[in-house]
Design a protein around this motif. Sequence first.
Motif, PDB file in Angstrom:
ATOM      1  N   UNK A  51      16.272   7.563 -14.988  1.00  0.00           N
ATOM      2  CA  UNK A  51      16.063   7.098 -13.615  1.00  0.00           C
ATOM      3  C   UNK A  51      14.750   7.619 -13.053  1.00  0.00           C
ATOM      4  N   UNK A  52      14.453   8.910 -13.304  1.00  0.00           N
ATOM      5  CA  UNK A  52      13.192   9.482 -12.829  1.00  0.00           C
ATOM      6  C   UNK A  52      12.010   8.779 -13.490  1.00  0.00           C
ATOM      7  N   UNK A  53      12.124   8.540 -14.796  1.00  0.00           N
ATOM      8  CA  UNK A  53      11.045   7.863 -15.508  1.00  0.00           C
ATOM      9  C   UNK A  53      10.771   6.486 -14.913  1.00  0.00           C
ATOM     10  N   UNK A  57       7.226   5.058 -12.619  1.00  0.00           N
ATOM     11  CA  UNK A  57       6.423   4.026 -13.299  1.00  0.00           C
ATOM     12  C   UNK A  57       5.192   3.634 -12.489  1.00  0.00           C
ATOM     13  N   UNK A  58       5.127   4.057 -11.222  1.00  0.00           N
ATOM     14  CA  UNK A  58       3.937   3.789 -10.417  1.00  0.00           C
ATOM     15  C   UNK A  58       2.761   4.665 -10.849  1.00  0.00           C
ATOM     16  N   UNK A  63       0.300   9.867 -17.335  1.00  0.00           N
ATOM     17  CA  UNK A  63       0.691  10.931 -16.424  1.00  0.00           C
ATOM     18  C   UNK A  63       2.196  10.964 -16.154  1.00  0.00           C
ATOM     19  N   UNK A  64       2.936  10.028 -16.710  1.00  0.00           N
ATOM     20  CA  UNK A  64       4.371   9.946 -16.412  1.00  0.00           C
ATOM     21  C   UNK A  64       5.126  11.166 -16.932  1.00  0.00           C
ATOM     22  N   UNK A  65       4.837  11.595 -18.163  1.00  0.00           N
ATOM     23  CA  UNK A  65       5.556  12.743 -18.730  1.00  0.00           C
ATOM     24  C   UNK A  65       5.338  13.998 -17.883  1.00  0.00           C
ATOM     25  N   UNK A  66       4.104  14.208 -17.475  1.00  0.00           N
ATOM     26  CA  UNK A  66       3.824  15.365 -16.629  1.00  0.00           C
ATOM     27  C   UNK A  66       4.510  15.193 -15.276  1.00  0.00           C
ATOM     28  N   UNK A 160      13.192   9.507  -2.759  1.00  0.00           N
ATOM     29  CA  UNK A 160      13.342   8.198  -3.408  1.00  0.00           C
ATOM     30  C   UNK A 160      13.403   8.354  -4.928  1.00  0.00           C
ATOM     31  N   UNK A 161      12.610   9.281  -5.457  1.00  0.00           N
ATOM     32  CA  UNK A 161      12.584   9.513  -6.906  1.00  0.00           C
ATOM     33  C   UNK A 161      13.873  10.165  -7.389  1.00  0.00           C
ATOM     34  N   UNK A 162      14.345  11.154  -6.652  1.00  0.00           N
ATOM     35  CA  UNK A 162      15.460  11.985  -7.124  1.00  0.00           C
ATOM     36  C   UNK A 162      16.826  11.564  -6.599  1.00  0.00           C
TER      37      UNK A 162
END
Length: 297
Positions: A51-53, A57-58, A63-66, A160-162
């Motif tokens: 879900x976080x990934x 996606x923006x 930089x997504x993994x970091x 929103x992310x979490x």
Amino acid sequence: YLKAMESNGLDDRYREVYAINEKIEHYPKDQVQWKINKDKIENDFKNYLLNIRQKLSYLPEDKIERGIEIVLKIEKNMVSVLGGNFAINKGLPDSKTIAVKDFKINKFEISLEEYRFIMNNFNFNNISYHTSSVNDSYGILRDFKKCVTDSEEFIKKLNWITGKSYRLPTDVEWEFAASGGNFSKRYLYSGSNDYNEIAWYYKNSSGKKYNLNKKFEKVYNDNGEYIEHGKIQRAGLKKPNELELYDMNGNVSEICVDTNGKYCYKGGSIGDDVTSLQFKRYNNKVGDEIFGFRIAL
């Protein structure tokens, strides 16, 4: 003995023991149940990461993994604070005792890197005397309103992310946590009677004092050496307080919300002298303040 008493009726030092005892009551009683619980926890965590990934996606692909690491680090560093009765503004005419509910607060101020990733704004830089590294705390010189806006936008995006309900701490929560909560040793500052142990301020952060006439004064450290402009530091370099919270005094003044819903700030910053490294509430009229924030839940 603990079960026979109401939690709220226990002394503060016993309340945490009571809470731990209550949790142990719900632990699995055999290995089969342990495995079922373990598998469920692992599966829930995998789904949470997915879900976080998706939410991140923006960000640019590289930089997504970091970004995921940063979100998890922020959540990991939330410290549980057991509530209690607390005398706010102690020693002042408006002092009063307030019941503080249990809450969580981050052990660190939000860093420049965390702000950049959550807001997807990699061109953002601290507004201060010096260029900051990504690990330094987020900080804005003099512009209280911008820091308030930045902090609220950051929290909205993080929620929103979490799917959590992070927020700014209230001024009472902040002061309670800064004083060490129920584990307070009644220090003059947050975690020590020696401000150099726990705080960055204008003398020990290579700072220059800004006087009321808008002119820079020459400032010397305790060894008589002249120092240049102050620099925002990486959170966590100084000694923590009784709750393992860092930089509650100094570095950046932290945005809070008072009982009337108005924004205020506490703790003092690298632009301040020692007299500002206190638990009192500030307004937005101090000339050379550096503003930042930490989150609560």
